[in-house]
Design an enzyme around this catalytic site. Structure first.
Site, PDB file in Angstrom:
ATOM      1  N   ASN A 195     -17.986   8.558  30.856  1.00 57.84           N
ATOM      2  CA  ASN A 195     -16.826   9.195  29.916  1.00 57.84           C
ATOM      3  C   ASN A 195     -17.181  10.286  28.991  1.00 57.84           C
ATOM      4  OD1 ASN A 195     -14.957   9.229  28.342  1.00 57.84           O
ATOM      5  ND2 ASN A 195     -15.134   7.373  27.238  1.00 57.84           N
ATOM      6  N   LYS A 240     -15.488  11.987  27.537  1.00 63.05           N
ATOM      7  CA  LYS A 240     -14.705  12.182  25.910  1.00 63.05           C
ATOM      8  C   LYS A 240     -14.128  13.543  26.046  1.00 63.05           C
ATOM      9  CE  LYS A 240     -17.463   8.546  24.116  1.00 63.05           C
ATOM     10  NZ  LYS A 240     -17.812   7.874  23.131  1.00 63.05           N
ATOM     11  N   HIS A 297     -10.057   2.585  24.701  1.00 63.49           N
ATOM     12  CA  HIS A 297     -11.225   2.971  24.050  1.00 63.49           C
ATOM     13  C   HIS A 297     -10.947   2.842  22.806  1.00 63.49           C
ATOM     14  CE1 HIS A 297     -14.687   5.136  23.218  1.00 63.49           C
ATOM     15  NE2 HIS A 297     -15.076   4.826  24.301  1.00 63.49           N
ATOM     16  N   GLU A 314     -11.878   4.651  20.604  1.00 60.49           N
ATOM     17  CA  GLU A 314     -11.728   6.014  19.864  1.00 60.49           C
ATOM     18  C   GLU A 314     -10.202   5.927  19.795  1.00 60.49           C
ATOM     19  OE1 GLU A 314     -14.334   8.453  22.001  1.00 60.49           O
ATOM     20  OE2 GLU A 314     -16.204   7.394  20.975  1.00 60.49           O
ATOM     21  N   GLU A 328     -17.338  -2.750  24.759  1.00 60.86           N
ATOM     22  CA  GLU A 328     -18.225  -1.699  23.865  1.00 60.86           C
ATOM     23  C   GLU A 328     -17.950  -1.809  22.541  1.00 60.86           C
ATOM     24  OE1 GLU A 328     -17.851   2.220  26.082  1.00 60.86           O
ATOM     25  OE2 GLU A 328     -16.190   2.258  25.238  1.00 60.86           O
ATOM     26  N   GLY A 332     -22.202   5.929  20.515  1.00 56.63           N
ATOM     27  CA  GLY A 332     -22.605   7.065  19.786  1.00 56.63           C
ATOM     28  C   GLY A 332     -23.619   7.012  18.744  1.00 56.63           C
ATOM     29  N   SER A 376     -24.316   3.683  23.821  1.00 56.69           N
ATOM     30  CA  SER A 376     -25.676   4.167  23.461  1.00 56.69           C
ATOM     31  C   SER A 376     -26.681   3.761  24.904  1.00 56.69           C
ATOM     32  CB  SER A 376     -26.400   3.616  22.292  1.00 56.69           C
ATOM     33  OG  SER A 376     -25.906   4.305  21.411  1.00 56.69           O
TER      34      SER A 376
END
Ligand code: 13P
Length: 257
Positions: free
Chosen positions: A9, A11, A100, A102, A172, A178, A218
């Site tokens: 991904n 992003k 996701h 985000e 996730e 991250g 991660s």
């Protein structure tokens, strides 16, 4: 047997030239003749929309598949700035990442909206990757399973058993994305096992056993093999480490039998 799926991904990163050279470098690091790779791994990259064309060209002739990071649920209409499933199809998009964290956090996506997108993807034969995961606070408060199960149920509302084989779930944990702090294989396995049990209760053993559940947060070349070795971890959704050919290729090959 479930074939391990590794998805990069990207992003909101890279531009045309960088994307092309990343794909070309990934290809040069993965031996297309490797029978183990072919048998044991499915690989996809998810660039931003505007790079889909360039990346699709760079992927031509390889086994690496194309994924999108999001999409709208309608086919067309007055939705300024959005991209629909029929717009993605001609690029050969096989997977779409939906819900996701985000998107949930910064764009206020709800389970109801994500469910509409999951249904739209299935209608257009794009395989949805439904993301679920708890925040650090929710985990501290002991609410991990409640949160993950609510996202799972919400995202899969109205989905029929016959559609499960087209669907991938990605666990996730938000606190692992991250941050450099991955869930331990045991922490991830616990949630993955419970997700599979829930799928089993709803869709039956055979279909639940065939469903892929990816881990994201991660993932690195160092921790990938131990995560992928867990019985209910069927692949990885990789963010930062997918932006470098060395680390992405190493994750793809981690733990190959
Ligand atoms: P990182 O691998 O950078 O933690 O990101 C994970 C992720 O969000 C993949 O979708």
């Amino acid at each position: 047997m479930r074939k391990t799926l590794i998805v990069g991904n990207w992003k909101m990163n890279l531009e045309r030239l960088g994307a092309r050279s990343l794909v070309s470098a990934i290809r040069s690091k993965l031996d297309p003749q490797s029978a183990r790779l072919k048998e044991q791994r499915e690989i996809a990259v998810a660039p931003p929309f505007v790079l889909l064309y360039a990346v699709s060209q760079e992927l031509a002739g390889s086994d690496i598949l194309l994924a999108a990071q999001n999409m709208h649920f309608e086919d067309s209409g007055a939705y300024t700035g959005e991209v629909s499933p029929p717009m993605l199809k001609p690029f050969g998009v096989r997977y779409v990442i939906l819900g996701h964290s985000e998107r949930r956090q910064f764009f206020k996506e709800t389970d109801d909206l994500i469910n509409k997108k999951v249904k739209a993807a299935l209608r257009h034969r794009i395989n949805p990757i439904l993301c679920v995961g708890e925040t650090a606070d929710q985990r501290k408060e002991g609410r991990t399973l409640d949160v993950v199960m609510a996202q799972l149920e919400g995202g899969l509302e109205g989905i029929e058993a016959s559609q499960l084989s087209s669907l991938t779930i990605a666990y996730e944990p938000v606190w692992a994305i991250g941050t450099g702090v991955n869930a331990t294989p045991e922490q991830a396995q616990e949630v993955h096992g419970i997700i599979r049990n829930r799928l089993q209760a709803r869709f039956g053993t055979e279909l639940a056993q065939g469903a892929r559940i990816l881990y994201g947060g991660s993932v690195t070349p160092e921790n990938a093999a131990s995560l992928l070795a867990m019985p209910d971890i069927d692949g990885a959704l990789v963010g930062g480490a997918s932006l470098k050919a060395d680390s992405f290729a190493a994750i793809v090959m981690a733990g190959l039998g």
